[in-house]
Design a protein around this motif. Structure first.
Motif, PDB file in Angstrom:
ATOM      1  N   THR A 327       0.807  -1.232   0.000  1.00 40.57           N
ATOM      2  CA  THR A 327       0.000   0.000   0.000  1.00 40.57           C
ATOM      3  C   THR A 327       0.834   1.272   0.000  1.00 40.57           C
ATOM      4  O   THR A 327       0.278   2.369  -0.063  1.00 40.57           O
ATOM      5  N   ARG A 329       2.635   2.418   2.510  1.00 37.75           N
ATOM      6  CA  ARG A 329       2.634   3.057   3.825  1.00 37.75           C
ATOM      7  C   ARG A 329       3.997   2.923   4.505  1.00 37.75           C
ATOM      8  O   ARG A 329       4.814   2.107   4.110  1.00 37.75           O
ATOM      9  N   PRO A 359      -6.838 -10.303   7.442  1.00 33.99           N
ATOM     10  CA  PRO A 359      -7.793  -9.248   7.812  1.00 33.99           C
ATOM     11  C   PRO A 359      -7.503  -8.626   9.175  1.00 33.99           C
ATOM     12  O   PRO A 359      -7.784  -7.439   9.395  1.00 33.99           O
ATOM     13  N   ALA A 362      -4.646  -6.143   8.727  1.00 29.12           N
ATOM     14  CA  ALA A 362      -5.172  -5.007   7.956  1.00 29.12           C
ATOM     15  C   ALA A 362      -6.029  -4.111   8.850  1.00 29.12           C
ATOM     16  O   ALA A 362      -5.923  -2.874   8.803  1.00 29.12           O
ATOM     17  N   ALA A 363      -6.891  -4.702   9.692  1.00 24.85           N
ATOM     18  CA  ALA A 363      -7.742  -3.907  10.570  1.00 24.85           C
ATOM     19  C   ALA A 363      -6.917  -3.133  11.592  1.00 24.85           C
ATOM     20  O   ALA A 363      -7.200  -1.958  11.887  1.00 24.85           O
ATOM     21  N   LYS A 366      -5.548  -0.241   9.957  1.00 23.64           N
ATOM     22  CA  LYS A 366      -6.567   0.574   9.275  1.00 23.64           C
ATOM     23  C   LYS A 366      -6.378   0.575   7.761  1.00 23.64           C
ATOM     24  O   LYS A 366      -6.467   1.609   7.093  1.00 23.64           O
ATOM     25  N   ILE A 367      -6.081  -0.626   7.237  1.00 27.07           N
ATOM     26  CA  ILE A 367      -5.925  -0.822   5.797  1.00 27.07           C
ATOM     27  C   ILE A 367      -7.180  -1.510   5.277  1.00 27.07           C
ATOM     28  O   ILE A 367      -7.573  -2.567   5.786  1.00 27.07           O
ATOM     29  N   GLY A 368      -7.832  -0.920   4.293  1.00 28.77           N
ATOM     30  CA  GLY A 368      -9.011  -1.531   3.707  1.00 28.77           C
ATOM     31  C   GLY A 368      -8.649  -2.763   2.897  1.00 28.77           C
ATOM     32  O   GLY A 368      -7.617  -2.777   2.212  1.00 28.77           O
ATOM     33  N   MET A 369      -9.479  -3.799   2.991  1.00 28.95           N
ATOM     34  CA  MET A 369      -9.179  -5.024   2.244  1.00 28.95           C
ATOM     35  C   MET A 369      -9.144  -4.772   0.746  1.00 28.95           C
ATOM     36  O   MET A 369      -8.433  -5.470   0.014  1.00 28.95           O
ATOM     37  N   ASP A 370      -9.876  -3.763   0.279  1.00 34.23           N
ATOM     38  CA  ASP A 370      -9.848  -3.448  -1.154  1.00 34.23           C
ATOM     39  C   ASP A 370      -8.487  -2.897  -1.574  1.00 34.23           C
ATOM     40  O   ASP A 370      -8.089  -3.007  -2.740  1.00 34.23           O
ATOM     41  N   GLU A 371      -7.726  -2.322  -0.622  1.00 27.44           N
ATOM     42  CA  GLU A 371      -6.405  -1.770  -0.938  1.00 27.44           C
ATOM     43  C   GLU A 371      -5.383  -2.864  -1.231  1.00 27.44           C
ATOM     44  O   GLU A 371      -4.428  -2.646  -1.979  1.00 27.44           O
TER      45      GLU A 371
END
Length: 622
Positions: A327, A329, A359, A362-363, A366-371
């Protein structure tokens, strides 16, 4: 069941039951259907039934290894016409009548002799089918006419077939080679294999061939030749075939395959010739370093080890790293990344476990699964017995540039069978292999590995990690996690090749991710002594000192009156928990939070710290 299936399939099964290895040929033709032809010949009923169920009208061929079939061509063939006694000698052999009016006479090869196929060497229009050959048998059809057994059907097993008469053996010896042993010079001097040792010797030879990657059909062909040339007497062909099939079930040894097939040489994209560059040409070709993947730690095309004690959370850490790169980041809030797709090849986790972890990390970030849906890729290999050498075709199939980062987790599971992680030569070859993959794919590799047993606090960074020392020398970045004396915390440090030395940082565990812990001192590594002290704490009436938070540090040591870092260190030197490095960290954090301000004074712009901003008129003045 159709008539064709019943006729051909039943006949093939009957030949196999007698002990003749069979395989299918094209209907109306003598050409094999199977990929390896006569090397696929078998007596196994399941395979035979599958072949003739798929091709009900396929002709039936018998492999003639261990047999001696005299092929007399045509109905008017005059061979032995003036020698009735010899014709009578041949009458003991089962006779197959061919569609062209010829005859196939079936004998078994005598012990100590090994004949091969020949054409016209016994007599004009008289051929031999033996080792390495095959013949069609009834009820096969060619040119619309069937093969037939003169006696109605074949009842003899291969062992029950007669041997050729002595006069025919003399002809065969003269036409096809010496009467005993191999006829080819390549077999001269080879040790004979006596009865009682044949099966064990052939199995041992098959094992050696399988170890270096030879396939089942290749092993079978080689064993049939050894059997015919050296076994005294030869085993039946189906028995040799069963030995080859049994050994072929085992996985090849990846290191042996790589050495035998010279993989290391194949991986070199340039010939090993002298091509030095002068400094001018070198600087012109490489004006800058490779682009970063993780700033401060890893560049494109480099490799990085991630080392820690087992069950310390390094796989979670690297999953966090993979998401940061995927991503773009900052990783851990400390290291900038360049966005790129990431592939994790996991030899340790099942797919269900990976799907459970992703998941949650990612949570937490704060990374969206769509990313990450199309940016992070997982290949779970647990249970598929893959190592770094057998994965060669896998990496060859990847498009160069497709991934910026590939993670191998866990590295010990990618070791080839029989490989020794303590052997410098073995590990250097493995890293050379990974470097070749990285160069071809234009990506970086991260390898997750474990430490040796015992405490790691007294070791240098490059000595942390199980196995040969070449592992830390061969990689570009050797990143290690070591226990901090504070429970639930670790110290991250690294030796880097193409970056300035990094400052070690403390991380604290907050499931499922690690977070920077600036209030901890990276120099306070957990030692055996400190661990034992924690296990058996001494009684003390003295209260435990308050931890040095950023706020408390500023309140005690920083005021409106500017002071240098050296003055602040001098003032705090007697305080427990405030090392020089810890003071520097707290000053940096306090400044980033706006609790203190940096002053620059004098012509040399000496740096001071105060709780109030520097007046504009005083900047640069003493």
């Amino acid at each position: 069941m159709t008539t064709a299936v019943a006729t051909m399939l039943d006949a093939a099964l009957r030949y196999a039951d007698l002990g003749y290895a069979v395989f299918p040929c094209v209907p109306g033709n003598k050409s094999p259907i199977t990929e390896h032809g006569l090397l696929d010949a078998t007596t196994e009923p399941d395979r035979i039934e599958r072949w003739w169920t798929e091709r009900p009208s396929a002709n039936i061929a018998i492999a003639t290894d261990g047999l001696l079939v005299i092929d007399i061509d045509g109905p008017e063939n005059g061979w032995l016409a003036e020698q009735p006694d010899r014709q009578l000698d041949l009458a003991s052999a089962p006779v197959s009548l061919t569609p062209g009016g010829g005859r196939h006479l079936f004998f078994r090869q005598p012990a100590g002799r090994s004949y091969r196929n020949s054409v016209g060497r016994v007599a004009e229009r008289v051929d031999v089918r033996a080792g390495g050959g095959y013949v069609l048998v009834a009820p096969s059809v060619v040119l619309g006419k069937p093969y037939r057994w003169q006696a109605g059907e074949l009842d003899d097993t291969p062992e029950q077939l007669p041997e050729p008469p002595p006069w025919l053996l003399e002809i065969l010896d003269a036409a096809c080679g010496p009467a005993s042993g191999p006829s080819a010079s390549s077999s001269a001097g080879a040790n004979p294999i006596p009865e009682g040792r044949r099966n064990a010797a052939l199995a041992s030879l098959a094992g050696a061939m399988r170890r270096v990657g030879m396939t089942g059909p290749e092993i079978a062909a080689a064993l049939q030749r050894v059997n015919a040339d050296r076994c005294r007497p030869p085993l039946r062909a189906p028995e040799v075939e069963r030995i080859a099939e049994s050994i072929a079930r085992y996985e090849p040894d990846a290191v042996s395959v790589a050495v035998a097939e010279r993989h290391y040489e194949q991986d070199l994209s340039r010939p090993a010739t002298a091509e030095p560059r002068c400094v001018k040409a070198l600087l012109a070709e490489f004006p800058m370093l490779r682009p970063p993947v993780i700033t401060g730690l890893l560049r494109r095309g480099e490799t990085m080890n991630v080392i820690s004690a087992p069950k310390l959370g390094k796989s979670w850490l690297v999953l966090d790293l993979a998401m940061a790169v995927a991503t773009g980041r900052r990783w851990l809030g400390l290291y900038d990344t360049t966005r790129a797709d990431v592939l994790i090849i996991d030899n340790e986790l099942h797919g269900e476990t990976s799907a459970h972890r992703i998941p949650r990390v990612a949570a937490a970030r704060k990374i969206g699964m769509d990313e990450i849906a199309r940016a992070l890729w997982i290949e779970n290999l647990r249970g598929r017995l893959q190592d770094i050498f057998s994965l060669g075709p896998y990496f060859e199939s990847l498009e160069p540039g497709r991934f910026g980062l590939i993670v191998l987790d866990a590295f010990y599971r990618f070791m080839p069978r029989g490989g020794d992680e303590n052997d410098n030569g073995t590990m250097a070859n493995i890293y050379n292999r990974i470097d070749a993959f990285a160069d071809r794919l234009g990506c970086s590799f991260v390898l997750i590995h474990h430490t040796t047993k015992g405490n790691q606090s007294g070791k240098s960074i490059t000595d942390v990690g199980a196995g040969a020392g070449s592992q830390s020398r061969a990689t570009d970045t050797h990143l290690v996690l070591r226990h901090h004396e504070q429970a639930g915390a670790v110290v991250l440090d690294a030796a880097v090749r193409s970056w300035p030395p990094i400052t070690p940082v403390c991380l604290s565990w907050d499931f499922p991710v690690w977070h920077p812990a600036p209030d901890l001192d990276p120099s306070d590594l957990r030692t055996e002594r400190s661990r034992k002290k924690k296990e058996t704490p001494a009684k003390s009436s003295e209260p435990k000192p308050d931890p040095w938070t950023v706020e408390r540090f500023v309140e005690v040591f920083i005021s409106a009156e500017p002071a240098s870092k050296a003055q602040i260190r001098e003032a705090s030197k007697e305080e427990p928990g405030l090392s020089w490095r810890r003071v520097a960290d707290l000053l940096e954090i306090a400044e980033s939070q706006g609790l203190i301000h940096r002053w620059r004074v004098g012509s040399a712009h000496r740096v001071l710290y105060a709780t109030t901003p520097q007046p504009a008129a005083e900047e640069g003045n003493s």
